[in-house]
Design a protein around this motif. Structure first.
Motif, PDB file in Angstrom:
ATOM      1  N   THR A   7      41.075  38.127  33.431  1.00 34.87           N
ATOM      2  CA  THR A   7      39.794  38.009  33.671  1.00 34.87           C
ATOM      3  C   THR A   7      38.417  38.335  32.599  1.00 34.87           C
ATOM      4  O   THR A   7      38.633  39.740  31.833  1.00 34.87           O
ATOM      5  CB  THR A   7      39.605  38.549  34.555  1.00 34.87           C
ATOM      6  OG1 THR A   7      40.078  38.522  35.777  1.00 34.87           O
ATOM      7  CG2 THR A   7      37.721  38.813  34.941  1.00 34.87           C
ATOM      8  N   LEU A   8      37.641  37.672  32.360  1.00 33.06           N
ATOM      9  CA  LEU A   8      36.330  38.010  31.063  1.00 33.06           C
ATOM     10  C   LEU A   8      35.636  39.628  32.416  1.00 33.06           C
ATOM     11  O   LEU A   8      35.255  39.003  33.415  1.00 33.06           O
ATOM     12  CB  LEU A   8      35.757  37.144  30.801  1.00 33.06           C
ATOM     13  CG  LEU A   8      36.344  36.389  29.618  1.00 33.06           C
ATOM     14  CD1 LEU A   8      35.581  35.015  29.771  1.00 33.06           C
ATOM     15  CD2 LEU A   8      35.944  37.140  28.054  1.00 33.06           C
ATOM     16  N   ASN A   9      35.698  40.801  31.775  1.00 37.54           N
ATOM     17  CA  ASN A   9      35.157  41.778  32.795  1.00 37.54           C
ATOM     18  C   ASN A   9      34.006  41.996  31.469  1.00 37.54           C
ATOM     19  O   ASN A   9      33.581  43.234  31.968  1.00 37.54           O
ATOM     20  CB  ASN A   9      36.220  42.551  32.913  1.00 37.54           C
ATOM     21  CG  ASN A   9      35.524  43.801  33.833  1.00 37.54           C
ATOM     22  OD1 ASN A   9      35.002  43.548  34.922  1.00 37.54           O
ATOM     23  ND2 ASN A   9      35.880  44.679  33.912  1.00 37.54           N
ATOM     24  N   ARG A  10      32.580  41.626  31.580  1.00 35.47           N
ATOM     25  CA  ARG A  10      31.545  42.259  30.924  1.00 35.47           C
ATOM     26  C   ARG A  10      30.302  41.460  31.111  1.00 35.47           C
ATOM     27  O   ARG A  10      29.166  40.960  31.053  1.00 35.47           O
ATOM     28  CB  ARG A  10      31.893  41.382  29.228  1.00 35.47           C
ATOM     29  CG  ARG A  10      32.996  42.370  28.335  1.00 35.47           C
ATOM     30  CD  ARG A  10      32.379  41.643  26.642  1.00 35.47           C
ATOM     31  NE  ARG A  10      31.637  42.919  26.180  1.00 35.47           N
ATOM     32  CZ  ARG A  10      31.066  42.430  25.088  1.00 35.47           C
ATOM     33  NH1 ARG A  10      30.621  40.978  24.755  1.00 35.47           N
ATOM     34  NH2 ARG A  10      29.707  43.829  24.782  1.00 35.47           N
ATOM     35  N   PRO A  11      30.826  42.331  32.645  1.00 35.68           N
ATOM     36  CA  PRO A  11      29.614  40.853  33.345  1.00 35.68           C
ATOM     37  C   PRO A  11      27.407  41.905  33.101  1.00 35.68           C
ATOM     38  O   PRO A  11      26.928  40.944  33.159  1.00 35.68           O
ATOM     39  CB  PRO A  11      29.282  41.270  34.837  1.00 35.68           C
ATOM     40  CG  PRO A  11      30.257  42.619  34.857  1.00 35.68           C
ATOM     41  CD  PRO A  11      31.298  42.398  33.865  1.00 35.68           C
ATOM     42  N   GLU A  12      27.301  42.632  32.359  1.00 37.71           N
ATOM     43  CA  GLU A  12      26.095  43.293  32.782  1.00 37.71           C
ATOM     44  C   GLU A  12      26.004  42.263  31.225  1.00 37.71           C
ATOM     45  O   GLU A  12      24.759  42.956  30.692  1.00 37.71           O
ATOM     46  CB  GLU A  12      26.823  44.323  32.231  1.00 37.71           C
ATOM     47  CG  GLU A  12      27.690  45.296  30.404  1.00 37.71           C
ATOM     48  CD  GLU A  12      28.590  45.348  30.759  1.00 37.71           C
ATOM     49  OE1 GLU A  12      29.952  45.229  29.117  1.00 37.71           O
ATOM     50  OE2 GLU A  12      29.297  44.820  31.592  1.00 37.71           O
TER      51      GLU A  12
ATOM     52  N   VAL B  71      45.118  31.622  35.216  1.00 36.03           N
ATOM     53  CA  VAL B  71      44.066  31.267  35.848  1.00 36.03           C
ATOM     54  C   VAL B  71      42.667  32.114  34.748  1.00 36.03           C
ATOM     55  O   VAL B  71      43.193  33.502  34.953  1.00 36.03           O
ATOM     56  CB  VAL B  71      43.828  31.589  37.008  1.00 36.03           C
ATOM     57  CG1 VAL B  71      41.910  31.652  38.024  1.00 36.03           C
ATOM     58  CG2 VAL B  71      44.941  31.069  38.142  1.00 36.03           C
ATOM     59  N   LEU B  72      41.627  31.569  34.245  1.00 34.18           N
ATOM     60  CA  LEU B  72      40.739  31.870  33.794  1.00 34.18           C
ATOM     61  C   LEU B  72      39.318  32.178  34.391  1.00 34.18           C
ATOM     62  O   LEU B  72      39.178  31.495  34.460  1.00 34.18           O
ATOM     63  CB  LEU B  72      40.742  31.574  32.153  1.00 34.18           C
ATOM     64  CG  LEU B  72      39.629  31.777  31.264  1.00 34.18           C
ATOM     65  CD1 LEU B  72      40.054  33.698  30.743  1.00 34.18           C
ATOM     66  CD2 LEU B  72      39.110  30.227  30.007  1.00 34.18           C
ATOM     67  N   ARG B  73      38.822  33.609  34.545  1.00 31.96           N
ATOM     68  CA  ARG B  73      37.813  33.409  34.944  1.00 31.96           C
ATOM     69  C   ARG B  73      36.743  35.084  34.519  1.00 31.96           C
ATOM     70  O   ARG B  73      37.536  35.161  33.359  1.00 31.96           O
ATOM     71  CB  ARG B  73      38.103  33.143  36.634  1.00 31.96           C
ATOM     72  CG  ARG B  73      38.818  34.924  36.869  1.00 31.96           C
ATOM     73  CD  ARG B  73      39.815  35.053  38.104  1.00 31.96           C
ATOM     74  NE  ARG B  73      38.506  34.930  39.615  1.00 31.96           N
ATOM     75  CZ  ARG B  73      39.102  34.258  40.689  1.00 31.96           C
ATOM     76  NH1 ARG B  73      40.396  34.780  41.356  1.00 31.96           N
ATOM     77  NH2 ARG B  73      38.050  34.161  41.464  1.00 31.96           N
TER      78      ARG B  73
END
Length: 266
Positions: free
Chosen positions: A21-26, A56-58
């Motif tokens: 999971t990419l975790n840079r929503p900001e 799973v890539l999300r």
């Protein structure tokens, strides 16, 4: 495993489904050299983990990824040609690892998928997008080109469509992406990702891990090749090899004996 404060989070469920999971929503999950290195490291760990059945890539947040991080782009603009070459090589390595991963891969795309994010989608085996997703190969707008992602995107959507979308840099919808071959399935909203993904991973879990790995390698071996004697002999060799392999023997025996093969977890 990664902690929830990481810019990239890897988790693996008890049934062998890895979630990356990419975790840079900001910053709309934009990626830079650090994110690229984390993704490379996590993909390598997944590739070497025999307990992982699928990846799973999300992304967390509203957007899948806005592509390259602005601060990273500013740094690259000041770099030498050699530094840019090395930098591009790491992104190319990421795309290669994802594309060639020895497990089935599923990409879940919501919101914006711009620039290199389109490359990530193209490198996944199966892509599910929400209706509001928007794709864009935006590089020419700022005088660049979608270079290292191009082999995968062109293979996904074809030369003819690439000639339009590489040159216009226009955004296109999830349904258009599906018609182009970039997306396999469109769901109404990101809230439906988990159900759609679970349906596919359940199907994948019934299949031979070795068989799926060999099937993916087979696709790469025959894609865009002239059907001539070398290709024909290679395919014959591949089926002969897998028939006598342990999973091939188990699968055939289970079919003939009307039982479940041993890779299906009860």
């Amino acid at each position: 495993m990664s902690d929830n404060n990481s810019r990239v989070i890897l988790s693996i469920s008890s049934d062998g489904i890895a979630q990356l999971t990419l975790n840079r929503p900001e910053v709309h999950n934009a990626f830079d050299d650090d994110v690229i290195e984390q993704l490379i490291s996590q993909l390598e760990s997944v590739a070497n983990n025999d307990d992982v059945r699928a990846l799973v890539l999300r992304s967390n947040g509203k957007n899948f990824s806005a592509g390259a991080d602005l601060a990273w782009m500013k740094r690259m603009a000041k770099n030498s040609h050699q530094e840019n070459l090395e930098d591009a090589g790491r992104l190319a390595k990421l795309m290669e690892l994802l594309n060639d991963l020895n497990k089935p891969t599923i990409g879940l795309v919501q919101g914006a998928a711009y620039g290199g994010a389109v490359g990530l989608a193209a490198c996944c085996d199966i892509v599910i997008a929400s209706e509001e997703a928007q794709f864009c190969l935006s590089e020419v707008k700022i005088g660049l080109i979608p270079a290292v992602i191009s082999p995968y995107v062109v293979r996904a959507i074809g030369e003819r469509q690439s000639r339009r979308y590489f040159l216009t840099a226009e955004a296109f919808s999830a349904t258009t992406a599906q018609s182009l071959g970039l997306v396999h399935e469109v769901v109404a909203s990101p809230e439906l990702f988990d159900d759609a993904c679970a349906r596919i991973t359940r199907t994948l879990s019934k299949n031979s891990p070795q068989g799926m790995r060999a099937a993916k390698e087979l696709i790469f071996a025959v894609s865009h090749k002239v059907i001539e004697q070398t290709v024909i002999q290679d395919t014959a060799n591949r089926i002969a090899d897998i028939r006598v392999s342990s999973e091939g023997q188990e699968g055939l025996s289970a079919f003939l004996e009307k039982r479940k093969p041993n890779w299906i977890q009860e």
